[in-house]
Write a protein that holds these residues in place. Structure first.
Motif, PDB file in Angstrom:
ATOM      1  N   LYS A 155       9.888  -1.980   9.486  1.00 12.39           N
ATOM      2  CA  LYS A 155       8.456  -1.838   9.296  1.00 12.39           C
ATOM      3  C   LYS A 155       8.141  -0.456   8.722  1.00 12.39           C
ATOM      4  O   LYS A 155       8.977   0.448   8.815  1.00 12.39           O
ATOM      5  N   PRO A 156       6.948  -0.345   8.118  1.00 15.13           N
ATOM      6  CA  PRO A 156       6.638   0.925   7.464  1.00 15.13           C
ATOM      7  C   PRO A 156       6.763   2.105   8.420  1.00 15.13           C
ATOM      8  O   PRO A 156       6.376   2.036   9.581  1.00 15.13           O
ATOM      9  N   GLN A 157       7.335   3.207   7.912  1.00 13.40           N
ATOM     10  CA  GLN A 157       7.383   4.463   8.660  1.00 13.40           C
ATOM     11  C   GLN A 157       5.976   4.963   8.912  1.00 13.40           C
ATOM     12  O   GLN A 157       5.064   4.654   8.158  1.00 13.40           O
ATOM     13  N   THR A 158       5.828   5.782   9.918  1.00  6.90           N
ATOM     14  CA  THR A 158       4.524   6.393  10.145  1.00  6.90           C
ATOM     15  C   THR A 158       4.314   7.508   9.135  1.00  6.90           C
ATOM     16  O   THR A 158       5.075   8.456   9.077  1.00  6.90           O
ATOM     17  N   VAL A 177       0.833  -1.206   0.000  1.00  2.55           N
ATOM     18  CA  VAL A 177       0.000   0.000   0.000  1.00  2.55           C
ATOM     19  C   VAL A 177       0.866   1.254   0.000  1.00  2.55           C
ATOM     20  O   VAL A 177       0.607   2.212  -0.729  1.00  2.55           O
ATOM     21  N   LEU A 178       1.921   1.244   0.835  1.00  2.91           N
ATOM     22  CA  LEU A 178       2.828   2.400   0.883  1.00  2.91           C
ATOM     23  C   LEU A 178       3.476   2.647  -0.472  1.00  2.91           C
ATOM     24  O   LEU A 178       3.636   3.787  -0.907  1.00  2.91           O
ATOM     25  N   ILE A 179       3.874   1.563  -1.140  1.00  2.38           N
ATOM     26  CA  ILE A 179       4.528   1.690  -2.446  1.00  2.38           C
ATOM     27  C   ILE A 179       3.537   2.238  -3.472  1.00  2.38           C
ATOM     28  O   ILE A 179       3.854   3.154  -4.238  1.00  2.38           O
ATOM     29  N   LEU A 180       2.322   1.699  -3.474  1.00  2.00           N
ATOM     30  CA  LEU A 180       1.320   2.199  -4.421  1.00  2.00           C
ATOM     31  C   LEU A 180       1.032   3.674  -4.179  1.00  2.00           C
ATOM     32  O   LEU A 180       0.937   4.467  -5.120  1.00  2.00           O
ATOM     33  N   ARG A 181       0.910   4.070  -2.916  1.00  5.80           N
ATOM     34  CA  ARG A 181       0.669   5.480  -2.603  1.00  5.80           C
ATOM     35  C   ARG A 181       1.798   6.358  -3.130  1.00  5.80           C
ATOM     36  O   ARG A 181       1.563   7.434  -3.666  1.00  5.80           O
ATOM     37  N   ALA A 200      14.161   6.282  -5.534  1.00  3.94           N
ATOM     38  CA  ALA A 200      13.328   7.329  -4.933  1.00  3.94           C
ATOM     39  C   ALA A 200      12.284   6.737  -3.990  1.00  3.94           C
ATOM     40  O   ALA A 200      12.028   7.283  -2.909  1.00  3.94           O
ATOM     41  N   ILE A 201      11.695   5.608  -4.393  1.00  4.14           N
ATOM     42  CA  ILE A 201      10.718   4.942  -3.521  1.00  4.14           C
ATOM     43  C   ILE A 201      11.423   4.465  -2.247  1.00  4.14           C
ATOM     44  O   ILE A 201      10.933   4.643  -1.131  1.00  4.14           O
ATOM     45  N   ARG A 202      12.617   3.878  -2.446  1.00  3.96           N
ATOM     46  CA  ARG A 202      13.377   3.365  -1.289  1.00  3.96           C
ATOM     47  C   ARG A 202      13.660   4.491  -0.298  1.00  3.96           C
ATOM     48  O   ARG A 202      13.432   4.355   0.903  1.00  3.96           O
ATOM     49  N   ASP A 203      14.120   5.630  -0.818  1.00  2.57           N
ATOM     50  CA  ASP A 203      14.453   6.750   0.080  1.00  2.57           C
ATOM     51  C   ASP A 203      13.193   7.362   0.688  1.00  2.57           C
ATOM     52  O   ASP A 203      13.187   7.760   1.854  1.00  2.57           O
ATOM     53  N   ASP A 204      12.123   7.426  -0.102  1.00  2.00           N
ATOM     54  CA  ASP A 204      10.875   8.027   0.376  1.00  2.00           C
ATOM     55  C   ASP A 204      10.285   7.226   1.537  1.00  2.00           C
ATOM     56  O   ASP A 204       9.800   7.789   2.513  1.00  2.00           O
ATOM     57  N   LEU A 205      10.339   5.891   1.411  1.00  2.00           N
ATOM     58  CA  LEU A 205       9.705   5.048   2.426  1.00  2.00           C
ATOM     59  C   LEU A 205      10.671   4.589   3.512  1.00  2.00           C
ATOM     60  O   LEU A 205      10.235   4.081   4.548  1.00  2.00           O
ATOM     61  N   VAL A 254       3.787   5.713  -5.688  1.00  2.00           N
ATOM     62  CA  VAL A 254       3.715   5.781  -7.153  1.00  2.00           C
ATOM     63  C   VAL A 254       2.571   6.714  -7.570  1.00  2.00           C
ATOM     64  O   VAL A 254       2.738   7.515  -8.494  1.00  2.00           O
ATOM     65  N   PHE A 255       1.439   6.639  -6.869  1.00  2.00           N
ATOM     66  CA  PHE A 255       0.341   7.584  -7.160  1.00  2.00           C
ATOM     67  C   PHE A 255       0.799   9.034  -6.967  1.00  2.00           C
ATOM     68  O   PHE A 255       0.346   9.928  -7.679  1.00  2.00           O
ATOM     69  N   ARG A 256       1.684   9.277  -5.997  1.00  3.79           N
ATOM     70  CA  ARG A 256       2.179  10.632  -5.754  1.00  3.79           C
ATOM     71  C   ARG A 256       3.282  11.039  -6.734  1.00  3.79           C
ATOM     72  O   ARG A 256       3.831  12.130  -6.632  1.00  3.79           O
ATOM     73  N   GLY A 257       3.667  10.135  -7.642  1.00  5.62           N
ATOM     74  CA  GLY A 257       4.668  10.485  -8.651  1.00  5.62           C
ATOM     75  C   GLY A 257       6.072  10.045  -8.301  1.00  5.62           C
ATOM     76  O   GLY A 257       7.035  10.376  -8.997  1.00  5.62           O
ATOM     77  N   VAL A 258       6.224   9.301  -7.195  1.00  3.78           N
ATOM     78  CA  VAL A 258       7.535   8.760  -6.820  1.00  3.78           C
ATOM     79  C   VAL A 258       7.641   7.388  -7.465  1.00  3.78           C
ATOM     80  O   VAL A 258       6.983   6.434  -7.019  1.00  3.78           O
ATOM     81  N   THR A 259       8.405   7.269  -8.546  1.00  4.13           N
ATOM     82  CA  THR A 259       8.315   6.071  -9.388  1.00  4.13           C
ATOM     83  C   THR A 259       9.629   5.291  -9.513  1.00  4.13           C
ATOM     84  O   THR A 259       9.612   4.141  -9.924  1.00  4.13           O
ATOM     85  N   ARG A 260      10.765   5.945  -9.233  1.00  2.00           N
ATOM     86  CA  ARG A 260      12.047   5.254  -9.407  1.00  2.00           C
ATOM     87  C   ARG A 260      12.393   4.429  -8.185  1.00  2.00           C
ATOM     88  O   ARG A 260      12.109   4.848  -7.045  1.00  2.00           O
ATOM     89  N   PHE A 261      13.006   3.281  -8.434  1.00  2.00           N
ATOM     90  CA  PHE A 261      13.367   2.375  -7.342  1.00  2.00           C
ATOM     91  C   PHE A 261      14.054   3.122  -6.196  1.00  2.00           C
ATOM     92  O   PHE A 261      13.629   3.041  -5.037  1.00  2.00           O
TER      93      PHE A 261
END
Lengths: 153, 153
Positions: free
Chosen positions: B11-14, A34-38, A49-54, A40-47
């Motif tokens: 685990k997922p960040q808040t 779910v976090l990953i899909l969210r 970038a997603i890794r750093d974002d989450l 990508v919906f927000r425009g964070v699409t690169r591996f």
């Protein structure tokens, strides 16, 4: 009264409408997914970038992305050839998960955050908060659960 | 590059918006719980009726019903005093899960059942299949995921 154990008592029976619901839960029931899909919906699409974002470990991210690609909700595209790097885009099926995520989020905002939405989703054109609702296309009215009946088709 | 393990990698960040989403998944992410909620939405509300409808063992049903009552989406009401028997009704929070279940079901119908919905949900008044959609109340138009932006509130 002792009732002999039946196979159907150990796991849910097959109900076609619930198959549709649980098939959707297979895709979005996992928190990381779910976090990953969210993202990508927000425009964070690169591996990366997603890794750093989450703040997710690369191996976990790889396994969840592979799962979402297998489920046909994301597709993998190279954005750089040397070194080879990938980004992830929503497929049509992935984009169609938008009402699911929005209705989950609105429910949680309303009933688990006391109505104070920490994040609001806005119509990009005009900045108005979006609504997700069930309506009757014929009567052109919003309807609630009490006005809905189900029928085998 | 070796990155030192961080707590957030396990685990997922808040993230507040995801908290809303995952809080909703806590309620409907379990298959039996979804089946039970669907039954109650269809008007099957008594313990024995839900048990027979789903073919679920009494102890499993009791534990899931207790969970749904604790989550404040169902409430327990006696319908018979001798012997004491209970039925389960949707609370306001439970009724508000309707768009979640409908959007999950429609997604599964479309993307896991090839568009052939095994069960259709109809507007009780006129018999038209209901739709679940995201719209902008200001522009009075349906909007898709690409026209939505999120903002911290």
């Amino acid at each position: 009264v002792l009732v002999p154990a039946r196979a159907s008592e150990t796991k849910p029976q097959t109900r076609p409408d619930v198959d549709s619901i649980t098939a959707a839960l297979d895709v979005i029931g996992d928190r990381w997914s779910v976090l990953i899909l969210r993202a990508v919906f927000r425009g964070v699409t690169r591996f990366s970038a997603i890794r750093d974002d989450l703040g997710i470990a690369s191996n976990l991210l790889t396994s969840r992305l592979n799962g979402l690609v297998e489920e046909s909700v994301l597709e993998r595209r190279p954005y750089c050839k040397r070194p080879l790097r990938y980004e992830y885009r929503l497929t049509d099926a992935g984009r169609d998960l938008s009402p699911v995520l929005i209705s989950l989020m609105h429910w949680g905002d309303q009933h688990r955050q006391g109505g104070n939405a920490p994040t609001v989703l806005l119509h990009d054109d005009c900045g108005t908060p979006v609504r997700n609702a069930t309506h009757c296309p014929e009567c052109a009215c919003e309807i609630d659960a009490t006005a809905i009946r189900s029928e085998e088709s």
